[in-house]
Write a protein that holds these residues in place. Structure first.
Motif, short mmCIF file in Angstrom:
data_model
loop_
_atom_site.label_atom_id
_atom_site.label_comp_id
_atom_site.label_asym_id
_atom_site.label_seq_id
_atom_site.Cartn_x
_atom_site.Cartn_y
_atom_site.Cartn_z
N THR A 1 0.79 -1.24 0.01
CA THR A 1 -0.03 -0.05 0.13
C THR A 1 0.88 1.14 0.00
OG1 THR A 1 -1.81 -1.11 1.15
CG2 THR A 1 -1.68 1.15 1.39
N SER A 2 1.85 1.30 0.78
CA SER A 2 2.69 2.28 0.66
C SER A 2 3.38 2.86 -0.38
CB SER A 2 3.80 2.35 1.87
OG SER A 2 3.30 2.10 3.20
N LEU A 3 3.91 1.55 -1.00
CA LEU A 3 4.53 1.67 -2.31
C LEU A 3 3.69 2.16 -3.43
CD1 LEU A 3 7.13 1.12 -4.23
CD2 LEU A 3 6.28 -1.33 -4.40
N SER A 4 2.50 1.48 -3.42
CA SER A 4 1.49 2.13 -4.59
C SER A 4 0.96 3.35 -4.07
CB SER A 4 0.13 1.25 -4.46
OG SER A 4 -0.29 1.16 -3.32
N LEU A 5 1.04 3.98 -3.15
CA LEU A 5 0.71 5.31 -2.88
C LEU A 5 1.80 6.25 -3.12
CD1 LEU A 5 -0.87 5.30 0.88
CD2 LEU A 5 -2.03 6.26 -1.38
N PHE A 6 2.98 5.95 -3.04
CA PHE A 6 4.23 6.58 -3.43
C PHE A 6 4.20 6.55 -4.98
CE2 PHE A 6 8.80 6.25 -4.81
CZ PHE A 6 9.04 7.79 -4.38
N VAL A 7 4.07 5.57 -5.78
CA VAL A 7 3.77 5.48 -7.26
C VAL A 7 2.83 6.36 -7.70
CG1 VAL A 7 3.47 4.06 -9.34
CG2 VAL A 7 4.80 3.20 -7.38
N ALA A 8 1.65 6.40 -7.08
CA ALA A 8 0.50 7.19 -7.46
C ALA A 8 0.91 8.44 -7.28
CB ALA A 8 -0.75 6.73 -6.47
N PHE A 9 1.41 9.06 -5.99
CA PHE A 9 1.82 10.39 -5.91
C PHE A 9 2.68 10.97 -7.08
CE2 PHE A 9 1.04 10.01 -1.32
CZ PHE A 9 -0.22 10.55 -1.26
N ILE A 10 3.90 10.22 -7.47
CA ILE A 10 4.68 10.54 -8.56
C ILE A 10 3.89 10.47 -9.91
CG2 ILE A 10 6.94 9.84 -9.68
CD1 ILE A 10 7.35 10.80 -6.93
N GLY A 11 2.94 9.54 -9.96
CA GLY A 11 2.35 9.54 -11.25
C GLY A 11 1.46 10.64 -11.62
N THR A 12 0.83 10.98 -10.32
CA THR A 12 -0.13 12.32 -10.46
C THR A 12 0.67 13.50 -10.73
OG1 THR A 12 -1.55 11.21 -8.97
CG2 THR A 12 -2.04 13.47 -9.16
N TYR A 13 1.97 13.75 -9.93
CA TYR A 13 2.68 14.87 -10.37
C TYR A 13 3.13 14.69 -11.79
CZ TYR A 13 6.76 17.96 -10.54
OH TYR A 13 7.56 18.79 -10.80
N LEU A 14 3.50 13.81 -12.39
CA LEU A 14 4.18 13.80 -13.74
C LEU A 14 3.03 14.02 -14.69
CD1 LEU A 14 6.54 10.76 -13.76
CD2 LEU A 14 7.15 13.23 -13.65
N ILE A 15 1.79 13.56 -14.49
CA ILE A 15 0.89 13.99 -15.11
C ILE A 15 0.17 15.38 -15.00
CG2 ILE A 15 -1.96 13.49 -15.67
CD1 ILE A 15 -1.15 10.60 -14.86
N TYR A 16 0.09 15.96 -14.01
CA TYR A 16 -0.55 17.25 -13.65
C TYR A 16 0.65 18.43 -13.50
CZ TYR A 16 -4.79 14.80 -13.35
OH TYR A 16 -6.03 14.04 -13.74
N ARG A 17 1.81 18.09 -13.93
CA ARG A 17 2.90 19.13 -13.52
C ARG A 17 2.72 20.36 -14.39
NH1 ARG A 17 7.81 15.36 -15.74
NH2 ARG A 17 7.07 15.51 -17.97
N HIS A 18 2.01 20.17 -15.56
CA HIS A 18 1.82 21.21 -16.48
C HIS A 18 0.99 22.26 -16.27
CE1 HIS A 18 4.37 18.78 -19.19
NE2 HIS A 18 3.62 17.94 -19.18
N TRP A 19 0.04 22.06 -14.99
CA TRP A 19 -0.83 22.86 -14.68
C TRP A 19 -0.14 23.55 -13.14
CZ3 TRP A 19 -3.23 18.51 -16.68
CH2 TRP A 19 -3.95 18.55 -17.70
N LEU A 20 0.97 23.27 -13.03
CA LEU A 20 1.45 23.80 -11.65
C LEU A 20 1.98 25.53 -12.16
CD1 LEU A 20 3.56 21.08 -10.23
CD2 LEU A 20 1.36 22.11 -9.15
N PRO A 21 1.95 26.37 -11.12
CA PRO A 21 2.44 27.70 -11.38
C PRO A 21 3.85 27.49 -11.54
CG PRO A 21 1.22 27.64 -9.49
CD PRO A 21 1.16 26.27 -10.14
N GLY A 22 4.33 28.24 -12.63
CA GLY A 22 5.76 28.40 -12.95
C GLY A 22 6.23 27.35 -13.81
N ASN A 23 5.37 26.34 -13.99
CA ASN A 23 6.16 25.27 -15.34
C ASN A 23 5.54 25.57 -16.69
OD1 ASN A 23 7.25 23.88 -13.23
ND2 ASN A 23 5.67 22.73 -12.64
#
Length: 125
Positions: A103-125
């Motif tokens: 569960t911890s590993l899957s949450l870590f992967v999900a956080f990283i994946g979500t960041y990679l998917i939505y990083r273009h909407w972050l301010p300054g990117n």
């Protein structure tokens, strides 16, 4: 309507709330505390007050919140871990500990994946 506009009443309220539920638990020992520990009730109350707009989120209060989070959360996590019984956790068995690790590993992967998917909407990117 914001009732609190400055940092000192905000900090006083946070200290009052932080001591409220542990004091009630010690004094009355209600069964609700066996299901919802005081720290959870404290978090829920602070969140409810923030959502209700009790305090104005200005630069001064944001700085106080940042200071509280950066200095107090590590100290509180350390204090919570002091009470942790590692032998009891180990007795849960390999299956439960494996589920926790997966569960911890899957949450870590999900956080990283979500960041990679939505990083273009972050301010300054």
């Amino acid at each position: 309507m914001h009732v609190i506009h400055t940092v000192w009443p905000y900090l006083a309220l946070m200290l009052l709330i932080a001591g409220l539920f542990p004091a009630v638990e010690r004094r009355f020992g209600w069964k609700v505390f066996s299901v919802l520990p005081p720290i959870v009730l404290t978090y829920l109350l602070v969140t409810a007050l923030a959502v209700s707009g009790l305090w104005q989120v200005n630069v001064e209060i944001k700085a106080a919140q940042s200071m509280l989070v950066s200095h107090m959360v590590p100290a509180l996590l350390f204090l919570l871990m002091i009470n942790c019984d590692l032998r009891a956790i180990w007795r849960l068995g390999p299956r439960v500990l494996g589920v926790f690790a997966c569960t911890s590993l899957s949450l870590f992967v999900a956080f990283i994946g979500t960041y990679l998917i939505y990083r273009h909407w972050l301010p300054g990117n």
